[in-house]
Design an enzyme around this catalytic site. Structure first.
Site, PDB file in Angstrom:
ATOM      1  N   GLU A   1      -9.168  -1.134   5.682  1.00 25.75           N
ATOM      2  CA  GLU A   1      -8.018  -1.307   6.555  1.00 25.75           C
ATOM      3  C   GLU A   1      -8.443  -1.164   8.011  1.00 25.75           C
ATOM      4  O   GLU A   1      -8.046  -1.929   8.878  1.00 25.75           O
ATOM      5  CB  GLU A   1      -6.928  -0.275   6.230  1.00 25.75           C
ATOM      6  CG  GLU A   1      -5.717  -0.386   7.162  1.00 25.75           C
ATOM      7  CD  GLU A   1      -4.502   0.423   6.708  1.00 25.75           C
ATOM      8  OE1 GLU A   1      -4.672   1.339   5.893  1.00 25.75           O
ATOM      9  OE2 GLU A   1      -3.397   0.116   7.184  1.00 25.75           O
TER      10      GLU A   1
ATOM     11  N   GLN B   1       0.841  -1.194   0.000  1.00 26.10           N
ATOM     12  CA  GLN B   1       0.000   0.000   0.000  1.00 26.10           C
ATOM     13  C   GLN B   1       0.879   1.248   0.000  1.00 26.10           C
ATOM     14  O   GLN B   1       1.536   1.534   1.006  1.00 26.10           O
ATOM     15  CB  GLN B   1      -0.867  -0.023   1.263  1.00 26.10           C
ATOM     16  CG  GLN B   1      -1.752   1.192   1.445  1.00 26.10           C
ATOM     17  CD  GLN B   1      -2.369   1.235   2.838  1.00 26.10           C
ATOM     18  OE1 GLN B   1      -1.811   0.700   3.797  1.00 26.10           O
ATOM     19  NE2 GLN B   1      -3.518   1.855   2.962  1.00 26.10           N
ATOM     20  N   GLY B   2       0.907   1.960  -1.089  1.00 26.56           N
ATOM     21  CA  GLY B   2       1.762   3.142  -1.190  1.00 26.56           C
ATOM     22  C   GLY B   2       0.974   4.418  -0.985  1.00 26.56           C
ATOM     23  O   GLY B   2       0.659   5.125  -1.943  1.00 26.56           O
ATOM     24  N   TYR B   3       0.647   4.705   0.236  1.00 29.95           N
ATOM     25  CA  TYR B   3      -0.085   5.927   0.564  1.00 29.95           C
ATOM     26  C   TYR B   3       0.861   6.939   1.229  1.00 29.95           C
ATOM     27  O   TYR B   3       1.096   8.007   0.720  1.00 29.95           O
ATOM     28  CB  TYR B   3      -1.241   5.634   1.529  1.00 29.95           C
ATOM     29  CG  TYR B   3      -2.462   4.981   0.915  1.00 29.95           C
ATOM     30  CD1 TYR B   3      -2.436   4.431  -0.361  1.00 29.95           C
ATOM     31  CD2 TYR B   3      -3.656   4.915   1.630  1.00 29.95           C
ATOM     32  CE1 TYR B   3      -3.561   3.833  -0.904  1.00 29.95           C
ATOM     33  CE2 TYR B   3      -4.788   4.323   1.095  1.00 29.95           C
ATOM     34  CZ  TYR B   3      -4.743   3.780  -0.176  1.00 29.95           C
ATOM     35  OH  TYR B   3      -5.849   3.193  -0.690  1.00 29.95           O
ATOM     36  N   SER B   4       1.385   6.557   2.417  1.00 28.91           N
ATOM     37  CA  SER B   4       2.134   7.527   3.223  1.00 28.91           C
ATOM     38  C   SER B   4       3.404   7.986   2.527  1.00 28.91           C
ATOM     39  O   SER B   4       4.044   7.239   1.794  1.00 28.91           O
ATOM     40  CB  SER B   4       2.514   6.909   4.565  1.00 28.91           C
ATOM     41  OG  SER B   4       1.383   6.372   5.181  1.00 28.91           O
TER      42      SER B   4
ATOM     43  N   SER C   1       4.599  -1.229   4.027  1.00 33.44           N
ATOM     44  CA  SER C   1       4.797  -2.582   4.549  1.00 33.44           C
ATOM     45  C   SER C   1       4.964  -3.560   3.400  1.00 33.44           C
ATOM     46  O   SER C   1       4.250  -3.472   2.389  1.00 33.44           O
ATOM     47  CB  SER C   1       3.593  -3.018   5.394  1.00 33.44           C
ATOM     48  OG  SER C   1       3.399  -2.117   6.452  1.00 33.44           O
TER      49      SER C   1
HETATM   50  C1  LIG Z   1       4.015  -0.624  11.258  1.00 35.57           C
HETATM   51  C2  LIG Z   1       3.471   0.363  10.300  1.00 35.57           C
HETATM   52  C3  LIG Z   1       3.094  -0.046   9.044  1.00 35.57           C
HETATM   53  C4  LIG Z   1       2.623   0.868   8.104  1.00 35.57           C
HETATM   54  N1  LIG Z   1       2.314   0.416   6.851  1.00 35.57           N
HETATM   55  C5  LIG Z   1       1.930   1.312   5.905  1.00 35.57           C
HETATM   56  C6  LIG Z   1       1.698   0.885   4.563  1.00 35.57           C
HETATM   57  O1  LIG Z   1       1.793  -0.302   4.248  1.00 35.57           O
HETATM   58  N2  LIG Z   1       1.376   1.805   3.639  1.00 35.57           N
HETATM   59  C7  LIG Z   1       1.233   3.131   3.948  1.00 35.57           C
HETATM   60  O2  LIG Z   1       0.921   3.903   3.071  1.00 35.57           O
HETATM   61  N3  LIG Z   1       1.452   3.581   5.216  1.00 35.57           N
HETATM   62  C8  LIG Z   1       1.803   2.687   6.197  1.00 35.57           C
HETATM   63  N4  LIG Z   1       2.050   3.133   7.476  1.00 35.57           N
HETATM   64  C9  LIG Z   1       2.029   4.570   7.733  1.00 35.57           C
HETATM   65  C10 LIG Z   1       0.931   5.085   8.607  1.00 35.57           C
HETATM   66  O3  LIG Z   1      -0.281   5.115   7.945  1.00 35.57           O
HETATM   67  C11 LIG Z   1       1.377   6.467   9.100  1.00 35.57           C
HETATM   68  O4  LIG Z   1       2.501   6.279   9.904  1.00 35.57           O
HETATM   69  C12 LIG Z   1       0.318   7.181   9.871  1.00 35.57           C
HETATM   70  O5  LIG Z   1      -0.725   7.559   9.050  1.00 35.57           O
HETATM   71  C13 LIG Z   1       0.856   8.403  10.610  1.00 35.57           C
HETATM   72  O6  LIG Z   1       1.578   9.238   9.776  1.00 35.57           O
HETATM   73  P1  LIG Z   1       3.034   9.741  10.202  1.00 35.57           P
HETATM   74  O7  LIG Z   1       3.847   8.562  10.518  1.00 35.57           O
HETATM   75  O8  LIG Z   1       3.521  10.645   9.147  1.00 35.57           O
HETATM   76  O9  LIG Z   1       2.801  10.531  11.545  1.00 35.57           O
HETATM   77  P2  LIG Z   1       2.321  12.051  11.664  1.00 35.57           P
HETATM   78  O10 LIG Z   1       1.149  12.267  10.823  1.00 35.57           O
HETATM   79  O11 LIG Z   1       3.478  12.937  11.517  1.00 35.57           O
HETATM   80  O12 LIG Z   1       1.831  12.065  13.181  1.00 35.57           O
HETATM   81  C14 LIG Z   1       2.723  12.198  14.270  1.00 35.57           C
HETATM   82  C15 LIG Z   1       1.909  12.287  15.524  1.00 35.57           C
HETATM   83  O13 LIG Z   1       1.090  13.447  15.476  1.00 35.57           O
HETATM   84  C16 LIG Z   1      -0.251  13.124  15.722  1.00 35.57           C
HETATM   85  N5  LIG Z   1      -1.139  13.990  14.954  1.00 35.57           N
HETATM   86  C17 LIG Z   1      -1.093  14.252  13.631  1.00 35.57           C
HETATM   87  N6  LIG Z   1      -2.103  15.058  13.293  1.00 35.57           N
HETATM   88  C18 LIG Z   1      -2.816  15.296  14.407  1.00 35.57           C
HETATM   89  C19 LIG Z   1      -3.999  16.037  14.701  1.00 35.57           C
HETATM   90  N7  LIG Z   1      -4.652  16.691  13.749  1.00 35.57           N
HETATM   91  N8  LIG Z   1      -4.443  16.043  15.976  1.00 35.57           N
HETATM   92  C20 LIG Z   1      -3.790  15.370  16.948  1.00 35.57           C
HETATM   93  N9  LIG Z   1      -2.673  14.662  16.735  1.00 35.57           N
HETATM   94  C21 LIG Z   1      -2.192  14.624  15.472  1.00 35.57           C
HETATM   95  C22 LIG Z   1      -0.389  11.686  15.288  1.00 35.57           C
HETATM   96  O14 LIG Z   1      -1.457  11.057  15.964  1.00 35.57           O
HETATM   97  C23 LIG Z   1       0.966  11.120  15.677  1.00 35.57           C
HETATM   98  O15 LIG Z   1       0.945  10.717  17.012  1.00 35.57           O
HETATM   99  C24 LIG Z   1       2.500   2.232   8.447  1.00 35.57           C
HETATM  100  C25 LIG Z   1       2.858   2.650   9.724  1.00 35.57           C
HETATM  101  C26 LIG Z   1       3.340   1.753  10.656  1.00 35.57           C
HETATM  102  C27 LIG Z   1       3.723   2.229  12.012  1.00 35.57           C
END
Ligand SMILES: Cc1cc2nc3c(=O)[nH]c(=O)nc-3n(C[C@H](O)[C@H](O)[C@H](O)COP(=O)(O)OP(=O)(O)OC[C@H]3O[C@@H](n4cnc5c(N)ncnc54)[C@H](O)[C@@H]3O)c2cc1C
Lengths: 404, 361
Positions: free
Chosen positions: A252, A134-137, A169
């Protein structure tokens, strides 16, 4: 409410059992043993493939997927689904292939794919021959996913894709990626995104594994440099990838919000407490641990029946509303509290790492503890879910910063 | 009333902090933790030069004979920096020796430990999370010690081990020298790679008595306070890291720290961390000022700080999003140290029982 299964369902249960007895033997069950708490996608063995094919034929797996695409195309029936899960679990029989392909992409394609896409992708995905990531983030786009910057520009019959994905992932094992790509740079941020299917073998894609806090390397960074993607390899219309991706995310969250792995963790936890002694007494005899275990069981059972309630509601085409929005947080927090108790049951061995044979159950619960981050952060963090619950579920005003 | 640090104590703390900031950045932490022994002799020598090995050694044996709080402040700074190495076991061994009544052993080992010439450790806990002296099964007769100690810090690089054991009905500490016969050391794989643990088996190993139940209790209590101080330092660090990250990381066009819910979460963490400093300070102070209170306050500190550090390290990791789940990002060093602090010297429930017993409940 009527919880007794009617004769029709009892007969169905007998049928499922007979099927399992015939096609998934004692020897198979023994060999299957205990699957890990959170299963990772992998190619199925021949034995599993043969069994799954039979189970599809019988109508037990991939029930919402049309026959033509390798599914069993069954009318929605919450009770039958539950019975199948219960019986398959008891027999340690393979269920649907784990991973993002089956859990997220397939339902999205069923909903939004072209007939050609369904034809090309669904069948090999449900057999596990095609593994997806899944290539989102992206580095700059996590919680604020719609700010993603990987861009696609049309050049004749192809999109030229440039950018970077992160936390992807299983990208090292994946054959294909379903990705979000910005194709309309001038449109408002939610309207400029396209849902693309990208073959991982395409030149210009580089996957770099990332080592995780738990020592594993399941997630990766994916770099895309002038990657040529056929023009028609998009799901939904150009610029309409955001609503399409919402349906993937819904799947998801439903997956993370499901209680299956939590039940598995709980059952494992009870065993851990039975087989781990603390100062001469099995931990399960310790009052504090008993209390916490039973409290957690109450939460687990609430979550399980809540799941049945949701199934029933969606079976009746009712909007699940608030009840549906809370599952991801409720279940992932429950999983956290379960493995947190596991660490306490381990006593001083909480200091020992996963794989250390001298730790109770070789420290497998330490890994489960670390993996809870995948549940709490992946698929939209707990905080983002809180916003959704409050705003969509409870009708509170939107946070001005996150307004579109 | 002055519930604060003396100028000397502030200076000591700042000196250790500065040394670690310069000599032990996380790049060095990672090098050491990935090395074979997990012990960096040069880093240890630097710390010895600052006096950390001589703080608990009485002046008559070439040490500084300082207050126990001083040593605890050092432990906090070591925790803040995720310092790899044998400090905890080494300090406990010295305290056990000092608390005992074996003059010859003191003369033999204390000057050397103070100067960094030799390193001690302790082997107390036993299988099934037994840490209370009353539960120990390792026994001594005719100067021979037999038993198994499944969690011993840095046994492999230590020159001597103080072993908690019993002779007849009486518990106490016995000293075993490195390389003694019948001793088998097996390395363990721990969550915290900055503090190594070994599984040690003694089979009729020659051992010399260091002291009785009091010495053992003092050694254990000191360990509980030092591990609590470490946990405090670690918690302080992860809170700071998360604060810094929340100012830098932007989503939805603003720093994530600007979201009110995020502020509240960090504020709650701060409110949990801050009072813990006073808890460990007081426990440390009792060692010299009110020794009759130490057992209780050492246990309370370990209960509260061990759990607090784990919770805070977990929450701060979550508050980082995906980057917090990577090996490369340094937060994991403290996340893993927290698991050591939680388990080593016994889990919270064990010490809760002890405190309730002490209260006569
Ligand atoms: C093990 C694992 C597997 C993953 N696999 C995939 C995958 O296969 N494909 C994919 O695309 N992504 C994947 N992800 C990514 C995941 O979706 C993102 O990590 C997640 O959406 C958070 O984004 P970020 O890491 O940039 O954190 P950020 O968005 O930078 O957030 C950092 C912190 O700030 C908080 N925060 C952010 N905005 C707000 C707000 N408005 N109010 C309050 N708090 C806030 C968050 O809750 C978090 O605690 C995976 C992540 C993990 C940990």
């Amino acid at each position: 409410m009527n919880l007794s299964y009617s004769e029709e369902y009892e007969a169905f249960r007998r049928e499922v059992r007979a099927f399992l007895d015939k096609h998934w033997t004692e020897a198979d069950r023994e060999k299957a043993g205990e699957a890990p708490i959170l299963a990772m996608p992998r190619k199925q063995t021949e034995r599993e493939a043969a069994f799954r094919a039979k189970a599809v034929e019988a109508g037990y797996l991939y029930k919402s997927v049309p026959r033509a695409y390798g599914g069993s195309e069954q009318p929605f029936d919450a009770f039958k689904s539950t019975i199948i899960v219960e019986e398959f679990r008891a027999a340690k029989a393979p269920r649907e292939i784990p991973g993002q392909g089956v859990a997220m992409l397939v339902p999205t394609l069923v909903e939004h794919g072209t007939p050609e896409q369904k034809q090309q992708f669904i069948a090999p995905t449900v057999t596990g021959d095609l593994v997806w990531c899944q290539g989102y983030s992206e580095p700059g786009a996590g919680s604020d996913l719609a700010s993603l910057r990987t861009k696609g520009e049309l050049d004749g019959d192809h999109w030229i894709v440039n950018g970077q994905k992160i936390w992807t992932s299983n990208a090292s094992e994946a054959d294909w990626m379903f990705a979000l790509v910005r194709t309309e740079p001038d449109a408002p941020k939610h309207q400029g995104i396209t849902y693309m299917l990208i073959e991982m073998a395409t030149p210009g894609i580089e996957v770099r594994p990332l080592k995780q806090l738990n020592g594993g390397t399941d997630f990766t960074e994916v770099f895309l440099e002038n990657v040529r993607v056929p023009k028609n390899s998009i799901v939904g219309a150009r610029g309409e990838g955001w609503p399409v991706s919402r349906s993937t995310l819904k799947h998801e969250r439903a997956f993370i919000g499901g209680t299956d792995y939590v039940r598995k963790t709980f059952d494992g936890l009870v065993m851990l407490a039975q087989f781990t002694n603390l100062r001469g007494e099995p931990a399960i005899k310790n009052d504090t641990i008993r209390t916490r275990l039973v409290e957690l069981e109450a939460r687990l059972i609430a979550a399980e029946f809540h799941g049945k309630r949701l199934l029933t509601m969606s079976g009746k085409k009712q909007d699940t509303g608030l009840a549906g929005l809370i599952t991801k947080n409720a279940t992932s927090e429950l999983q956290h509290d379960l493995v947190d108790l596991a660490l306490d049951i381990m006593g001083d061995c909480a200091a020992l790492a996963t794989g250390e044979e001298k730790a109770p159950f070789s420290g497998m619960f330490v890994d489960a503890y670390m993996w809870t981050f995948a549940l709490l952060i992946g698929g939209g963090t707990t905080n983002i879910q809180r916003n959704i619950i409050a705003e969509r579920g409870l009708g509170l005003p939107r946070d001005p910063a996150t307004k579109r | 009333m002055d519930f604060g640090l003396s100028e000397d104590q502030q200076l000591l703390k700042a000196t250790v902090a500065r040394f670690l900031a310069e000599q032990c950045p996380t790049t060095r932490v990672r090098e050491v933790m990935e090395s074979d022994t997990g012990h960096d002799a040069q880093l240890w020598a630097g710390l010895v030069e600052l006096g950390i090995a001589s703080l608990p050694v009485p002046e008559e044996y070439g040490g500084l004979g300082s207050e126990f709080l001083d040593l605890s402040l050092v432990a906090e700074e070591l925790g803040y920096a995720a310092t790899p190495g044998p400090f905890l076991g080494a300090a406990m061994a010295v305290i056990g020796l000092v608390a005992g009544d074996a003059q010859e052993l003191k003369a033999r080992w204390l000057p050397e430990t103070a100067s960094g010439g030799s390193l001690g450790t302790v082997a107390i806990g036993e299988a099934e999370s037994v840490w209370d002296p009353s539960g120990l099964k390792t026994s001594v007769s005719d100067g021979k010690l037999t038993g198994r100690k499944p969690l011993v810090p840095y046994a492999a690089v230590s020159d001597f081990i103080l072993v908690g054991a019993r002779e007849g009905e009486e518990s106490g500490l016995w000293l075993v020298e490195a390389g003694a016969s019948g001793m088998q050391i097996e390395p363990l794989s721990g969550n915290d790679m900055t503090r190594r643990l070994d599984d040690v088996v003694f089979n009729a190993t020659p051992a010399v008595r260091v002291g009785g139940p009091d010495a053992l209790a003092r050694c254990l209590d000191a360990g509980l306070i030092l591990i609590s101080a470490d946990a405090f330092g670690g918690a302080r660090r992860v809170l700071e890291m998360t604060r810094d990250y929340s100012l830098e990381r932007e989503q939805f066009g603003q720093p994530i720290g600007a979201f009110q819910s995020y502020k509240h979460q960090l504020a709650d963490i701060a409110a949990e961390v801050e009072p813990c400093m006073a808890l460990y300070w007081y426990a440390a102070h009792t060692v010299d000022a009110f020794p009759e209170q130490t057992a209780k306050h050492a246990a309370l500190a370990k209960i509260r700080l061990g759990e607090m550090f784990n919770r805070v390290a977990f929450q701060c990791t979550e508050l980082h999003g995906g980057i917090g789940f990577t090996w490369e990002y340094d937060l994991q060093l403290w996340f893993r140290r927290a698991l050591f602090d939680k388990g080593f010297l016994g889990e919270a429930a064990l010490h809760c029982d002890r405190v309730a017993e002490m209260a006569g409940w």
